[in-house]
Design a protein around this motif. Structure first.
Motif, PDB file in Angstrom:
ATOM      1  N   THR A   1      -6.085  10.690   8.983  1.00  0.00           N
ATOM      2  CA  THR A   1      -6.116  10.341   7.559  1.00  0.00           C
ATOM      3  C   THR A   1      -4.751  10.606   6.944  1.00  0.00           C
ATOM      4  O   THR A   1      -3.966  11.425   7.446  1.00  0.00           O
ATOM      5  CB  THR A   1      -7.174  11.150   6.792  1.00  0.00           C
ATOM      6  OG1 THR A   1      -6.848  12.526   6.854  1.00  0.00           O
ATOM      7  CG2 THR A   1      -8.555  10.921   7.392  1.00  0.00           C
ATOM      8  N   ARG A   2      -4.487   9.931   5.837  1.00  0.00           N
ATOM      9  CA  ARG A   2      -3.235  10.169   5.112  1.00  0.00           C
ATOM     10  C   ARG A   2      -3.504   9.967   3.627  1.00  0.00           C
ATOM     11  O   ARG A   2      -3.654   8.842   3.145  1.00  0.00           O
ATOM     12  CB  ARG A   2      -2.164   9.195   5.585  1.00  0.00           C
ATOM     13  CG  ARG A   2      -0.807   9.410   4.951  1.00  0.00           C
ATOM     14  CD  ARG A   2      -0.128  10.636   5.508  1.00  0.00           C
ATOM     15  NE  ARG A   2       1.124  10.917   4.890  1.00  0.00           N
ATOM     16  CZ  ARG A   2       1.880  11.960   5.177  1.00  0.00           C
ATOM     17  NH1 ARG A   2       1.458  12.813   6.105  1.00  0.00           N
ATOM     18  NH2 ARG A   2       3.014  12.157   4.570  1.00  0.00           N
ATOM     19  N   SER A   3      -3.583  11.040   2.857  1.00  0.00           N
ATOM     20  CA  SER A   3      -3.887  10.962   1.423  1.00  0.00           C
ATOM     21  C   SER A   3      -2.602  10.996   0.610  1.00  0.00           C
ATOM     22  O   SER A   3      -1.645  11.719   0.941  1.00  0.00           O
ATOM     23  CB  SER A   3      -4.803  12.113   1.005  1.00  0.00           C
ATOM     24  OG  SER A   3      -6.008  12.093   1.726  1.00  0.00           O
TER      25      SER A   3
ATOM     26  N   THR B   1      -7.582  15.361   1.187  1.00  0.00           N
ATOM     27  CA  THR B   1      -8.511  14.396   0.587  1.00  0.00           C
ATOM     28  C   THR B   1      -9.065  14.893  -0.742  1.00  0.00           C
ATOM     29  O   THR B   1      -9.509  14.097  -1.562  1.00  0.00           O
ATOM     30  CB  THR B   1      -9.663  14.111   1.565  1.00  0.00           C
ATOM     31  OG1 THR B   1     -10.288  15.361   1.929  1.00  0.00           O
ATOM     32  CG2 THR B   1      -9.150  13.417   2.830  1.00  0.00           C
TER      33      THR B   1
ATOM     34  N   GLN C   1      -3.251  17.570   5.894  1.00  0.00           N
ATOM     35  CA  GLN C   1      -3.639  16.200   6.225  1.00  0.00           C
ATOM     36  C   GLN C   1      -4.427  16.215   7.537  1.00  0.00           C
ATOM     37  O   GLN C   1      -3.870  16.425   8.604  1.00  0.00           O
ATOM     38  CB  GLN C   1      -2.387  15.309   6.392  1.00  0.00           C
ATOM     39  CG  GLN C   1      -1.517  15.187   5.147  1.00  0.00           C
ATOM     40  CD  GLN C   1      -2.130  14.246   4.115  1.00  0.00           C
ATOM     41  OE1 GLN C   1      -3.247  13.753   4.275  1.00  0.00           O
ATOM     42  NE2 GLN C   1      -1.383  14.001   3.028  1.00  0.00           N
TER      43      GLN C   1
END
Length: 598
Positions: free
Chosen positions: A109-111, A78, A105
């Motif tokens: 979540t997946r940025s 992030t 990661q």
């Protein structure tokens, strides 16, 4: 064999400083296939892993930059989600020397790391995208285990190399044997040079191709300069160390591939003793071999330095013993004939043979500057090695070098003096390069046994003092100053010294010291007024005027033969008296010494 292969593989995976490379981490299941960008930095070393929060604490504490060398940074993905965040952060960490960026990661979540990947490529820092299970705890454990395993493998291989070469050192086999041992371990040609670039040893493996060691030495850049840096010392003895090997590509033949060499400086107590050069057998060399050879070169340089130090210590002890014997010989300082006989046998000195003593003097032998001791030692060794088939004893005494040489033409005084003169000429020719053109060599008359050596030394020293005063030839013997030899007894008498003072004092008082050189030049020119004036760059009338002043001061006409003889005699007596009084504090004419022990 499997254990050795593990060592080789570990060494290959290491960076040049023995640390694990970032690329080797990608082979681990936890990190496999995680590279996103920055492939140019995969060869960089990595030894530890830190979270991003710890790196910020380092910056707040003011630790110098770059402070993150060999450290992989574990951070949430992030933090790199936007270009505005990713670019400045990656550039800051790259500037501080970070080895890699491990973008984790978090669960749920997946940025998007597209912007971060572009910034990482620009900075040349590897960017890895980690899966959910690759949290900081798991990754830091993996990096720590890899770094410790790598270090232990390299240390174990280095210990085996050191143990093998230490066995050669313990046997005292010498530098050539050490070079052969290093060549057998590395399967490469090995060249060992001293600090002046002279060849000390050359060794090739049995299956090696021919390489010209002279061509390698000529192609090498100059050796490392001397340094005043503090180096390890144990029990007041210097410690031998091997510097980091340097890779060089030497082009010995323009039509062939370059020759890759590893050059490791040999340093003892901060002083360069030489260099160890290891030539690779292929170009470019295999990475397995190169990794091993760097370890062998570093340990080989260290143990070669220890062997060189041992040999120098032995040679220095021999030179001190020889110097003590020479000094005792020339001064006749033996307690009894038994001491003379025992020490003479040890040094190969025949107490019944005939010897001539030569004295070497030059400005470079004076205790001025930092290099005079090294120059004196070099000149002494050159003189000692001049006549390997004969008996020559050489030592530095004060600011001179004394050479005692046994003569082969014994029994004929004329032939003995001629032989001593020829050796003196050879001696000057060999020493003029290290000592300079102002070098002088004088020698005394040959004599038999220890008594003859002491007498010959006294005459050689007396001749040296007279040669400096009279500007004699650079090479001269006591017999060449025969006039002074004839006046020796007169100069030592009270009447002789009184005659010199009474004759010369009026002239010096009247002329303030400038008339004496005028009279000496006139006598040297055999009474030729014009020749004397030219030698002094004076006008003829000026010369006449000064000679008239000298005649009035001496109360006799200096143009007459009797006046010239009296002045010449007084000057020679004073010169001889001055030289002998200078020598009196150091030595006196030798008394009768004991004969050989029976």
């Amino acid at each position: 064999m499997a254990h050795q292969h593990a060592d080789v593989t570990a060494i290959e995976n290491a960076g040049r400083d023995g640390k694990t490379s970032v690329g080797s981490l990608l082979a681990e299941p936890l990190l496999r296939g995680s590279l996103v960008a920055g492939a140019a930095g995969l060869d960089g070393p990595v030894s530890w892993c830190l979270p991003l929060s710890e790196t910020r604490r380092y910056a707040e504490e003011g630790i110098g930059s770059p402070d993150l060398g060999c450290i992989a940074i574990h951070l949430p993905a992030t933090k790199l989600a936007t270009a505005d965040e990713a670019g400045p952060l990656i550039m800051e960490l790259a500037k501080r020397g970070a080895a890699a960026l491990l973008a984790w990661q978090p669960p749920g979540t997946r940025s998007d790391l597209t912007a971060a990947a572009r910034a990482a490529d620009r900075a040349g820092v590897p960017l890895l995208e980690l899966r959910e299970e690759a949290d900081y705890r798991a990754v830091s454990r993996l990096v720590g285990q890899k770094a410790l395993a790598q270090t232990s493998h390299v240390l174990e291989y280095g210990a085996r190399v050191h143990r093998t070469l230490a066995g050669v050192l313990a046997q005292g086999s010498g530098i050539p044997a050490m070079a052969h041992a290093i060549a057998n371990l590395s399967r490469c040609p090995v060249l060992i040079l001293d600090e002046d670039g002279e060849h000390l040893a050359w060794a090739e493996p049995p299956d090696g191709t021919f390489v010209d060691p002279s061509a390698i030495a000529a192609a090498l850049p100059p050796g490392p300069p001397r340094t005043d840096t503090a180096w390890p010392v144990v029990a007041d003895l210097p410690v031998a160390t091997g510097g980091e090997p340097e890779e060089l590509d030497l082009r010995l033949d323009p039509d062939e591939d370059p020759l890759r060499v590893l050059v490791s400086p040999i340093i003892v107590g901060g002083e360069p003793y030489g260099r160890l050069v290891m030539a690779e057998r292929s170009f470019p060399p295999d990475e397995h071999d190169l990794a091993q050879h760097r370890v062998i070169a570093e340990h080989g340089a260290t143990l070669t330095g220890s062997e060189m130090l041992r040999q120098r210590s032995v040679r220095a002890a021999e030179e001190r013993a020889r110097g003590d014997f020479v000094e005792a010989l020339v001064h006749g300082r033996f307690a009894d004939p038994y001491e003379l006989g025992a020490r003479a046998r040890h040094h190969g000195f025949d107490v019944d043979a005939h010897f001539a003593v030569h004295v070497v003097s030059a400005a470079k032998l004076l205790p001025v500057g930092r290099d005079y001791l090294r120059i004196k030692l070099t000149a002494t060794r050159i003189a000692q090695a001049m006549d390997p088939d004969g008996i020559t004893l050489t030592a530095a005494i004060g600011s001179t070098i004394v050479v005692i040489r046994q003569l082969t033409d014994c029994g004929d005084p004329l032939r003995e003096r001629q032989e001593a003169g020829r050796f003196a000429q050879r001696l000057r020719r060999r020493l003029v390069q290290p000592l300079g053109e102002d070098l002088r060599v004088t020698y005394g008359r040959p004599g038999a046994g220890a008594a003859g050596v002491a007498a010959s030394y006294y005459e050689a020293r007396l001749a040296m003092g007279l040669a400096w005063h009279t500007h004699a030839d650079p090479v001269c013997g006591y017999d060449d100053l025969r006039v002074f030899a004839a006046l020796k007894e007169v100069a030592g008498s009270t009447e002789g010294r009184s005659f010199a003072v009474e004759t010369l004092s009026p002239l010096r008082q009247a002329g303030g010291g400038d008339l004496e050189p005028i009279v000496l030049a006139y006598i040297k020119a055999a009474g030729n007024l014009n020749a004397a004036a030219r030698s002094l760059n004076l006008h003829r009338n000026t010369m006449l005027y000064k000679l008239d002043r000298a005649s009035r001061a001496l109360r006799m006409d200096i143009r007459t033969a009797e006046a010239q003889y009296m002045f010449w005699l007084a000057h020679h007596i004073e010169t001889l008296s001055s030289v002998t009084s200078t020598l009196a504090d150091e030595l006196s004419p030798p008394a009768e010494t004991h004969g050989p022990a029976r």
